[in-house]
Design an enzyme around this catalytic site. Sequence first.
Site, short mmCIF file in Angstrom:
data_model
loop_
_atom_site.label_atom_id
_atom_site.label_comp_id
_atom_site.label_asym_id
_atom_site.label_seq_id
_atom_site.Cartn_x
_atom_site.Cartn_y
_atom_site.Cartn_z
N GLU A 32 -122.98 23.71 55.90
CA GLU A 32 -123.37 25.60 55.53
C GLU A 32 -124.70 25.09 55.09
OE1 GLU A 32 -122.55 23.34 52.62
OE2 GLU A 32 -120.09 23.79 53.68
N HIS A 81 -120.54 19.57 43.90
CA HIS A 81 -120.22 18.74 45.24
C HIS A 81 -121.04 17.96 46.15
CE1 HIS A 81 -117.34 22.54 46.04
NE2 HIS A 81 -118.26 23.63 45.91
N ASP A 90 -115.76 25.89 38.14
CA ASP A 90 -116.10 26.67 39.25
C ASP A 90 -114.66 26.75 40.05
OD1 ASP A 90 -118.63 26.75 41.30
OD2 ASP A 90 -116.59 26.63 42.92
N HIS A 150 -114.08 25.88 43.22
CA HIS A 150 -114.53 25.22 44.25
C HIS A 150 -114.02 24.05 43.90
CE1 HIS A 150 -116.97 27.98 45.91
NE2 HIS A 150 -115.74 28.08 47.22
N ASP A 176 -117.57 31.77 39.76
CA ASP A 176 -117.10 32.63 41.82
C ASP A 176 -115.16 32.00 41.43
OD1 ASP A 176 -117.05 29.67 40.83
OD2 ASP A 176 -117.61 29.23 42.80
N TYR A 207 -121.86 34.08 42.62
CA TYR A 207 -122.28 34.27 44.26
C TYR A 207 -122.15 36.14 44.71
CZ TYR A 207 -121.83 29.75 44.74
OH TYR A 207 -121.61 28.06 44.92
N1 Q9C Z 1 -119.73 29.90 53.56
C1 Q9C Z 1 -120.78 26.20 44.89
O1 Q9C Z 1 -119.78 27.12 44.61
N2 Q9C Z 1 -118.60 27.68 52.28
N3 Q9C Z 1 -120.37 25.93 46.23
C2 Q9C Z 1 -117.64 28.66 50.95
C3 Q9C Z 1 -118.49 30.71 52.76
C4 Q9C Z 1 -119.02 26.67 51.60
C5 Q9C Z 1 -119.36 26.83 47.43
C6 Q9C Z 1 -117.32 29.70 52.38
C7 Q9C Z 1 -118.87 27.08 49.23
C8 Q9C Z 1 -119.43 26.51 48.00
C9 Q9C Z 1 -121.05 25.38 44.43
ZN ZN Z 2 -117.87 26.87 43.64
#
Ligand code: Q9C
Ligand code: ZN
Length: 342
Positions: A118, A160, A196, A198, A285, A324
């Site tokens: 992405e 990441h 975070d 994720h 997030d 975000y």
């Molecule tokens: N298109 C961090 O929070 N994609 N990265 C998820 C939305 C990637 C998140 C679905 C998300 C990355 C630093």
């Molecule tokens: Zn994240």
Amino acid sequence: MRVIYSEDHKLRDARTELHGGELVKPFEGPFRAEWIRAALKQKGFADEVAPTRYDLSVPLKLHDAGYLAFLETVWERWLSAGFTTEAIPISLPVRRSYHARPPHNIDGLIGYYANSVETSITEGTYQAALAAKDCAMTGADYLSKGNRFAFALCRPPGHHAGIDLFGGYCFLNNAAIAAQRLRDNGTKKVAILDVDFHHGNGTQDVTYERDDIFFASLHGEPDDAFPYFWGHKEETGKGRGEGFNANFPMLRNTAWPVYSEALEAALERISAFGAEALVLSLGVDTFEKDPISFFRLKTEDFLTMGARIAACGLPVLTVMEGGYGVHEIGDNVANVLIGLEN
Ligand code: Q9C
Ligand code: ZN
């Protein structure tokens, strides 16, 4: 609390993100840092400084040299190959890519160094990533001088980014680089706590075989959430790093009562490890209105989060990760920092 911020983050301003089968305007853009900065100013965080510049010697202790050379040259090589748009990987080494090696062709090389697709690479991305790393390292040095708290307003984020992998909006692992800097400054045991939404798969990657940096991550469970292929409880470290990695995956709609239990458990592990300093990988997030995540934390929960983390008594360098879409990311970050200091 000192805030470390570089204007250079604006050099990372991609037009495209692959999301749900479409190229959309990226969720991770310059507006994020500016919203957070505005909220901090409004709440009286007046001590903002620009970062010191550092060379790559500390990043090279975590990241692969070929990977860093790739980041430095990819944009030019992409243009030289005749492409005119943002750089996006198409083919990645996956299961049974038995002889995967870095190809010469830049179209192949970008896939070799990607953990997800992405994240478009653009002109200025590397410069922005370098500045984010500088913010994190400046924060680490500030702690090493005896200060208890600092906030590195890093953008692009870093958690990441693995040894030789970019993706998930990340290129250099700012938090791990800060932890390494603290180690190099003489702190014997450093913990990284990643809140975070994720899983911090990159941070886990660069610390997985180490017993001097403890990594704990609280995140959406991998069965249901990006990055999908990391973040299980069973991932506990390897070799001398066995027992120095702790994952706390949580279900969709997790709110503060359950989240706070995982936070307490992670903080207990960090105390038991004997950490002398804490790097907080802060993504907001986990907020209930985040557009790409599924936890249900409220703005006031971030105050409590900061206070709970401060109660461990350690010096804390907070490094910005995700969060975000909505203006509230500013207040949410400010609340964590206020909670830490009070
Ligand atoms: N298109 C961090 O929070 N994609 N990265 C998820 C939305 C990637 C998140 C679905 C998300 C990355 C630093
Ligand atoms: Zn994240």
